[in-house]
Design a protein around this motif. Structure first.
Motif, short mmCIF file in Angstrom:
data_model
loop_
_atom_site.label_atom_id
_atom_site.label_comp_id
_atom_site.label_asym_id
_atom_site.label_seq_id
_atom_site.Cartn_x
_atom_site.Cartn_y
_atom_site.Cartn_z
N ALA A 198 0.80 -1.23 0.19
CA ALA A 198 -0.12 -0.09 -0.03
C ALA A 198 0.83 1.52 -0.13
O ALA A 198 0.57 2.16 -0.70
CB ALA A 198 -1.09 -0.08 1.16
N LEU A 199 1.98 1.22 0.76
CA LEU A 199 2.79 2.38 0.85
C LEU A 199 3.62 2.55 -0.47
O LEU A 199 3.71 3.81 -0.89
CB LEU A 199 3.81 2.18 2.27
CG LEU A 199 4.55 3.48 2.75
CD1 LEU A 199 4.95 3.42 4.10
CD2 LEU A 199 5.74 3.45 1.68
N ARG A 220 3.03 1.53 -3.31
CA ARG A 220 2.27 1.91 -4.50
C ARG A 220 1.76 3.40 -4.23
O ARG A 220 1.25 3.94 -5.46
CB ARG A 220 0.88 0.81 -4.53
CG ARG A 220 1.37 -0.41 -5.20
CD ARG A 220 0.41 -1.27 -5.11
NE ARG A 220 -1.00 -1.13 -5.97
CZ ARG A 220 -0.86 -1.70 -7.40
NH1 ARG A 220 0.17 -2.45 -7.67
NH2 ARG A 220 -1.95 -1.29 -7.97
N ASP A 221 1.76 3.88 -3.24
CA ASP A 221 1.58 5.25 -2.89
C ASP A 221 2.73 6.25 -3.24
O ASP A 221 2.41 7.40 -3.87
CB ASP A 221 0.90 5.55 -1.47
CG ASP A 221 0.31 6.73 -1.23
OD1 ASP A 221 -0.62 7.11 -1.90
OD2 ASP A 221 0.69 7.47 -0.33
N LEU A 222 3.79 5.75 -2.64
CA LEU A 222 5.18 6.64 -2.92
C LEU A 222 5.39 6.62 -4.39
O LEU A 222 6.21 7.85 -4.58
CB LEU A 222 5.75 6.30 -1.58
CG LEU A 222 7.16 6.77 -1.58
CD1 LEU A 222 7.23 8.41 -1.35
CD2 LEU A 222 8.05 6.08 -0.35
N ASN A 279 -1.98 0.14 -13.15
CA ASN A 279 -0.82 0.76 -12.39
C ASN A 279 -0.83 1.55 -11.12
O ASN A 279 0.12 1.36 -10.29
CB ASN A 279 -0.50 1.86 -13.57
CG ASN A 279 0.56 1.42 -14.59
OD1 ASN A 279 1.43 0.76 -14.35
ND2 ASN A 279 0.51 2.05 -15.77
N ALA A 280 -2.08 2.08 -10.98
CA ALA A 280 -2.34 2.93 -9.86
C ALA A 280 -1.01 4.03 -9.77
O ALA A 280 -0.54 4.17 -8.57
CB ALA A 280 -2.49 1.97 -8.48
N ALA A 291 -1.39 9.62 -7.81
CA ALA A 291 -0.28 10.29 -7.15
C ALA A 291 0.59 11.14 -8.14
O ALA A 291 1.24 12.02 -7.61
CB ALA A 291 0.37 9.02 -6.56
N GLN A 348 -2.16 13.96 -1.46
CA GLN A 348 -2.83 12.71 -2.15
C GLN A 348 -2.94 11.81 -1.11
O GLN A 348 -2.42 11.83 0.02
CB GLN A 348 -1.78 12.05 -3.04
CG GLN A 348 -0.76 11.39 -2.35
CD GLN A 348 0.46 10.69 -3.36
OE1 GLN A 348 0.87 11.49 -4.09
NE2 GLN A 348 0.73 9.64 -2.76
N ASN A 376 -4.79 7.90 -1.30
CA ASN A 376 -4.93 6.85 -2.35
C ASN A 376 -5.79 5.92 -1.68
O ASN A 376 -5.55 5.57 -0.43
CB ASN A 376 -3.82 6.27 -3.02
CG ASN A 376 -3.22 7.45 -4.16
OD1 ASN A 376 -3.97 7.85 -4.97
ND2 ASN A 376 -2.01 7.65 -4.08
N VAL A 377 -6.59 5.02 -2.32
CA VAL A 377 -7.28 3.81 -1.88
C VAL A 377 -8.23 4.01 -0.70
O VAL A 377 -8.05 3.53 0.38
CB VAL A 377 -6.25 2.42 -1.76
CG1 VAL A 377 -7.07 1.30 -1.73
CG2 VAL A 377 -5.13 2.67 -2.73
N ARG A 425 -7.83 5.35 4.42
CA ARG A 425 -7.02 4.69 3.30
C ARG A 425 -7.07 3.19 3.67
O ARG A 425 -6.52 3.09 4.63
CB ARG A 425 -5.86 5.70 3.05
CG ARG A 425 -4.72 4.84 2.62
CD ARG A 425 -3.63 6.00 2.36
NE ARG A 425 -2.17 5.21 2.41
CZ ARG A 425 -1.83 4.56 1.26
NH1 ARG A 425 -2.45 4.38 0.15
NH2 ARG A 425 -0.74 4.06 1.33
N GLU A 426 -6.77 2.22 2.56
CA GLU A 426 -6.81 0.91 3.10
C GLU A 426 -5.36 0.66 2.89
O GLU A 426 -4.78 0.79 1.92
CB GLU A 426 -7.54 0.02 2.03
CG GLU A 426 -7.77 -1.36 2.36
CD GLU A 426 -8.68 -1.99 1.40
OE1 GLU A 426 -10.05 -1.81 1.22
OE2 GLU A 426 -8.14 -2.74 0.33
N ILE A 427 -4.70 0.21 4.00
CA ILE A 427 -3.42 -0.67 3.77
C ILE A 427 -3.72 -1.94 4.25
O ILE A 427 -4.72 -2.52 4.37
CB ILE A 427 -2.53 0.04 4.54
CG1 ILE A 427 -3.00 0.23 6.20
CG2 ILE A 427 -2.52 1.76 4.37
CD1 ILE A 427 -1.91 0.54 7.23
N GLU A 428 -2.29 -2.76 4.38
CA GLU A 428 -2.56 -4.22 4.66
C GLU A 428 -3.28 -4.28 5.98
O GLU A 428 -2.58 -4.03 6.99
CB GLU A 428 -1.09 -4.85 4.54
CG GLU A 428 -0.40 -4.94 3.12
CD GLU A 428 0.11 -3.42 2.74
OE1 GLU A 428 0.06 -2.69 3.66
OE2 GLU A 428 0.57 -3.46 1.50
#
Lengths: 327, 260
Positions: A96-97, A99-101, B127-128, B132, B142, B144-145, B160-163
């Motif tokens: 998640a990080l 793909r954000d950064l 890509n996602a 950003a 930004q 995201n998600v 925001r969704e993380i693991e």
């Protein structure tokens, strides 16, 4: 030199970052290149795993504003480091990080970024990147024309190096205190809200126990949760049908409009196997499917397909697993 | 609020993909195209924000003229205006080109925007990257998600969704948000909406009229090949009484797959 960004969560280095380091250092060796790691923020307790997985040195960026992740600030400090040390490639774990950064950094550097790479090939001295597109329905091989190369590597794809810690000489740590040159607006993480009982995300799990329409009701997912408590590093997955029926949260959804996963084992219960679900999970190393319908498409990708009623099979399966894992 | 939503035209997620003979892309003929699924959550969120706070929703697509169809769908859902940045280039799997086009458009035509909304990734390129990249090119925050969004005045809170968890993120407007499933339940078009959407004019701006600098437009990736993934060969199928089936699964995991 290649640079690998190392991510931590609650002070601990993420396994996906170590996988990224392991894979890039294997490839870098073929080219006679060194791999360095970069960590941001002060709370790293132990850097040994970085040396074990192939880093020769670690850049340690410290500064007041670096303790909590912010894409705007992290992209800026990485940008400054890259300007100083000029790596040929920069890699991130596709978390998640990451793909954000990574895309924010790519835009700063005006370079291309490969998302979610699942294979790095060296062909005649140049790097080729392979990645799934169309949610895994096709594979794309590409070459980058801009430098530094930037890529995120998909978690759970690349193996770690299995070397004993004591055989590894620590590398060099280069501490850098970064005076921040970023005064733009930032997004700040103020809290992490955990989902109850879900420690592990499906993208990181080694085993996924997944349920579909055949689960029939929300409470029946407890059967899968009971199996999950028996199996280490397992997580609960679900098909779109189960999620859209409101039986389980969408963060568990596997498939095209959910997550693409590649665990060691995918256990599918009551999942027929729509195109979009198969696209998201057929990269799993081993697939076992239980379904009433002998014609279910999931059996086409299953290593072991069991035709039968999941509600009758799960209770004895739980017992058998308990016995097997106790031995 | 001045809300901009960015959508992409992609192959229907339920369709089978065929690779073009040159190995540089997919065969588009015979494919059904739709609005990329996550983009619908972004459109819906913009509509809800407008309904709660007033303002205007403009939907923008970068793509071929065929994408006018999905822009009409967004108008029928309730968007006020739509706009096409016409780019006839085939899918390049590159984010920066599209991000630069969007950033140029926003700077030139929508300098007073409050929020840019995207889907968390498009189907296809997967890509996602674009959200950003746009945020960076415009120098704004930004998130995201995103599965939950609250806007109060000039400030926002997004989850925001993380693991295995959610990050609660605070930010100020203007900002970029990318939507994840769970953010909302997109509405269907109404008949009235569809009729009204037919009458609306959708301006078309060619991508090369946006004054994007060459270093963004020159391709940064070379497609070596696009291919089908190796097909997994089907395994064994068994049909046994439950107890025996359970034993067989465990035996298989242990002796053949060597997983437990």
């Amino acid at each position: 030199m290649w640079l690998v960004f190392i991510e931590k969560r609650e002070g601990k280095i993420k396994k996906s970052s170590l996988e990224t380091l392991a894979e890039t250092s294997r490839r870098a060796e073929e080219l006679d290149l060194e791999v360095a790691a970069v960590v941001v923020g002060s709370s790293f307790e132990n850097l040994t795993p970085l040396w074990v997985q192939g880093a020769k040195k670690t850049y340690w960026l410290k500064g007041e504003d670096l303790e909590v992740y912010s894409p705007e600030i992290y992209a800026q400090v990485l940008y400054e480091l890259i300007q100083q040390i000029k790596p040929e490639a920069v890699f991130f774990a596709g978390t998640a990080l990451g793909r954000d950064l990574a895309p924010r950094l790519a835009a700063k550097l005006r370079v291309a970024l490969v998302s979610d790479c699942t294979r790095i090939i060296i062909s005649n001295g140049s790097l080729l990147f392979v990645r799934p597109v169309y949610a895994g329905k096709a594979l794309l091989t590409l070459k980058l024309k801009t430098k530094p190369f930037l890529a995120t590597l998909r978690p759970n794809v690349f193996p770690l190096k299995e070397i004993k810690d004591e055989n590894i000489a620590p590398g060099e740590i280069i501490e850098k205190t970064i005076g921040l040159n970023y005064n733009g607006p930032v997004a700040k993480v103020v809290e992490i809200v955990r989902e109850e009982g879900a420690e592990l995300d499906v993208t990181e799990a080694e085993v996924i126990i997944s349920g579909g329409r055949g689960m029939k009701a929300a409470e029946n997912f407890n059967l899968l949760r009971e199996l999950s408590t028996l199996i280490p590093r397992s997580a609960i997955g679900a098909s779109r049908a189960a999620v859209d029926s409101g039986w389980i949260g969408h963060q568990h959804q596997v498939g095209q409009t959910g997550k693409t996963v590649c665990p060691n084992l995918y256990l599918a219960f009551g999942i027929s196997g729509s195109i979009q679900h198969l696209a998201g999970m057929s990269g799993s190393k081993v697939i076992v499917a239980v379904n009433k319908d002998p014609e279910a498409p999931i059996f086409k990708v299953a290593d072991l397909g069991v035709v039968g009623d999941l509600f009758q099979i799960i209770p004895p399966l739980k017992e058998e697993l308990r016995k097997a894992l106790a031995e | 609020m001045n809300l901009l939503v960015f959508v992409k035209r992609v192959p229907d997620t339920e369709s089978k993909i065929r690779i073009a003979p040159d190995g540089q892309g997919i065969v588009e003929e015979g494919l059904n195209f739709i609005i990329s699924p996550y983009d619908e959550y972004a459109v819906e969120e913009a509509l809800r924000l407008r309904e709660a706070k007033g303002g205007k929703v403009t939907v923008v697509c970068v793509g071929k003229e065929e994408a006018l169809l999905i822009l009409r769908k967004c108008l029928a859902m309730g968007a006020d205006e739509a706009l096409l940045i016409k780019d006839s280039a085939p899918e390049s799997f590159e984010g920066l080109r599209v991000a630069a086009a969007i950033a140029s458009l926003v700077k030139q035509r929508f300098p007073n925007f409050d929020l840019l909304l995207f889907g968390k990734q498009s189907f296809g390129a997967d890509n996602a990257q674009v959200p950003a990249m746009v945020a960076e090119l415009l120098g704004i925050p930004q998130v995201n998600v995103v599965v939950k969004l609250i806007i109060e005045g000039r400030n926002g809170v997004a989850y925001r969704e993380i693991e295995g968890a959610l990050e609660k993120v605070v930010f100020s407007l203007p900002a970029v948000i990318s939507a994840q499933k769970g953010l909302n339940e997109p509405r269907y078009e109404t008949l009235k909406g569809i009729m009204a959407a037919k009458k609306k004019e959708i301006p078309i701006i060619p991508i090369d009229e946006l004054g994007i600098s060459e270093d963004f437009l020159t391709p940064k990736m070379e497609i070596i090949k696009l291919e089908m993934p190796p097909t997994k060969k089907a395994g064994r199928i068994i049909q046994l009484p439950p107890e025996e089936a359970a034993k067989e699964i465990v035996r298989f995991l242990r002796e053949e797959a060597k997983i437990i």
